[in-house]
Enzyme design. Structure first.
Site, PDB file in Angstrom:
ATOM      1  N   ASP A  12      10.642  -9.097   1.371  1.00  0.00           N
ATOM      2  CA  ASP A  12       9.053  -9.268   1.164  1.00  0.00           C
ATOM      3  C   ASP A  12       8.610 -10.525   1.419  1.00  0.00           C
ATOM      4  O   ASP A  12       9.282 -11.602   1.402  1.00  0.00           O
ATOM      5  CB  ASP A  12       8.461  -8.795  -0.287  1.00  0.00           C
ATOM      6  CG  ASP A  12       7.232  -8.874  -0.285  1.00  0.00           C
ATOM      7  OD1 ASP A  12       6.535  -8.393   0.525  1.00  0.00           O
ATOM      8  OD2 ASP A  12       6.780  -9.351  -1.613  1.00  0.00           O
ATOM      9  N   SER A  13       7.181 -10.683   1.484  1.00  0.00           N
ATOM     10  CA  SER A  13       6.812 -12.248   1.635  1.00  0.00           C
ATOM     11  C   SER A  13       6.833 -13.081   0.498  1.00  0.00           C
ATOM     12  O   SER A  13       6.581 -14.092   0.513  1.00  0.00           O
ATOM     13  CB  SER A  13       5.144 -11.961   1.995  1.00  0.00           C
ATOM     14  OG  SER A  13       4.535 -11.271   1.099  1.00  0.00           O
ATOM     15  N   CYS A  75       7.561  -4.497   2.057  1.00  0.00           N
ATOM     16  CA  CYS A  75       6.478  -5.355   2.385  1.00  0.00           C
ATOM     17  C   CYS A  75       5.507  -4.336   3.463  1.00  0.00           C
ATOM     18  O   CYS A  75       5.953  -4.159   4.467  1.00  0.00           O
ATOM     19  CB  CYS A  75       6.644  -6.704   2.935  1.00  0.00           C
ATOM     20  SG  CYS A  75       5.082  -7.533   3.328  1.00  0.00           S
ATOM     21  N   THR A  77       2.828  -5.309   4.574  1.00  0.00           N
ATOM     22  CA  THR A  77       2.069  -6.029   5.755  1.00  0.00           C
ATOM     23  C   THR A  77       3.292  -6.299   6.855  1.00  0.00           C
ATOM     24  O   THR A  77       3.033  -6.001   8.100  1.00  0.00           O
ATOM     25  CB  THR A  77       1.677  -7.312   5.189  1.00  0.00           C
ATOM     26  OG1 THR A  77       0.766  -7.170   4.282  1.00  0.00           O
ATOM     27  CG2 THR A  77       1.189  -8.207   6.195  1.00  0.00           C
ATOM     28  N   CYS A 186       0.065  -2.560  -1.331  1.00  0.00           N
ATOM     29  CA  CYS A 186       0.887  -3.808  -0.978  1.00  0.00           C
ATOM     30  C   CYS A 186       1.798  -3.757  -2.252  1.00  0.00           C
ATOM     31  O   CYS A 186       1.737  -3.315  -3.444  1.00  0.00           O
ATOM     32  CB  CYS A 186       0.020  -4.913  -1.299  1.00  0.00           C
ATOM     33  SG  CYS A 186       0.598  -6.473  -1.295  1.00  0.00           S
TER      34      CYS A 186
HETATM   35  N1  DGL Z   1       3.865  -7.540  -0.584  1.00  0.00           N
HETATM   36  C1  DGL Z   1       3.145  -7.441   0.565  1.00  0.00           C
HETATM   37  C2  DGL Z   1       2.800  -6.050   1.373  1.00  0.00           C
HETATM   38  O1  DGL Z   1       3.256  -5.102   0.747  1.00  0.00           O
HETATM   39  C3  DGL Z   1       2.365  -8.602   1.208  1.00  0.00           C
HETATM   40  C4  DGL Z   1       1.310  -9.676   0.423  1.00  0.00           C
HETATM   41  C5  DGL Z   1       1.152 -10.799   1.541  1.00  0.00           C
HETATM   42  O2  DGL Z   1       1.972 -11.346   1.881  1.00  0.00           O
HETATM   43  O3  DGL Z   1       0.081 -10.934   1.680  1.00  0.00           O
HETATM   44  O4  DGL Z   1       1.824  -6.030   1.818  1.00  0.00           O
END
Ligand code: DGL
Length: 261
Positions: A12-13, A75, A77, A186
């Protein structure tokens, strides 16, 4: 090394994907997992598309180099930005992404009002637009970009006044009495689910995609003959691009916090 005993790679980020990891561990307790959090580059959700694509591909490459037998893009995103490209690049690797759990919310109640909380990037992508379009004749779907929310979780803030005020303001843009359910689009947001629930009210149902994603990874591993059947309990290894002791502690805390909630 025998392929089955290799770890499952998850990334993930930042720390949000641990909400998916806890489901993976629950459903596949015999697997080893490597979790990569790219907190140095977080947030992804407000970055340009090309940059998120590149970061996502780098993360997958890193996990495969570490010996991962399969990949979970934990993630929303990164999935919306790069999953199609990843499938082309790594067609021989079982790879599962995550998307907002709109379908279970739509099926739960006909003609309901569903708020989808996600990053601006996820909501902008064609992948989400198509998903929403598939269901928009069955429900009133309201996309709600939540830039700034993942940062609370990255700082380990899961409750309190500042967060409650932030979420109250966010949900204030939608008439609250209309909301039947909220989709957490998210992977950071399940960690602040209690606050969202408190602000939205108890009659609002909250959905997230972690459980379905874990189920899909299990199915893909089984199909590929890659499930670890050694009968031993697996372990989780955390790697974070910030590479500090505090960050690894936060990761371990969130894994346990997830178990309790
Ligand atoms: N946890 C991430 C998602 O599911 C992203 C949050 C981010 O880096 O902006 O979208």
């Amino acid at each position: 090394m025998e392929k089955c005993i290799k770890p499952v790679g998850v990334f993930d980020s930042g720390v949000g994907g641990i909400s998916v990891l806890r489901e993976l561990v629950k459903q596949m307790p015999g697997e080893d997992f490597i979790y990569l959090g790219d907190s140095v580059h977080a947030p992804y959700g407000t970055k340009p598309l090309d940059e998120v694509r590149k970061l996502t591909i780098d993360n997958v490459r890193f996990l495969l180099e570490k010996g991962a037998k399969s990949i979970v893009v934990a993630c929303n995103t990164a999935t919306s930005a790069a999953v199609a490209r990843l499938r082309e690049m790594y067609s021989d690797v079982p790879l599962v992404g995550i998307e907002p759990a709109i379908k279970p919310a739509v099926l739960h109640k006909k003609d309901s009002c569903i708020v989808v909380m996600a990053t601006p990037m996820t909501l902008k992508q064609e992948k989400f637009q198509k998903l929403m379009h598939n269901y928009d004749n069955m429900a009133d779907i309201v996309p709600l970009p939540c830039s700034g929310l993942m940062e609370f979780v990255e700082r380990g803030i899961l409750d309190g006044m500042e967060l409650t005020e932030y979420i109250t303001k966010l949900l204030g843009s939608v008439r609250r009495s209309r909301i039947d359910s909220i989709v957490l689009g998210c992977t950071h947001y399940p960690f602040v689910k209690d606050v969202i629930q408190r602000v939205a009210g108890n009659r609002v149902l909250i959905f997230d995609g972690g459980e379905g994603t874990a189920r899909e990874m299990k199915r893909r591993l089984s199909e590929a003959g890659l499930l670890n059947n050694s009968g031993k309990a697996g372990n989780v290894k955390f790697i974070n691009s910030l590479n500090t002791e505090e960050e690894i502690k936060l990761c371990q805390f969130l894994l346990t916090y997830g178990d309790k909630n």
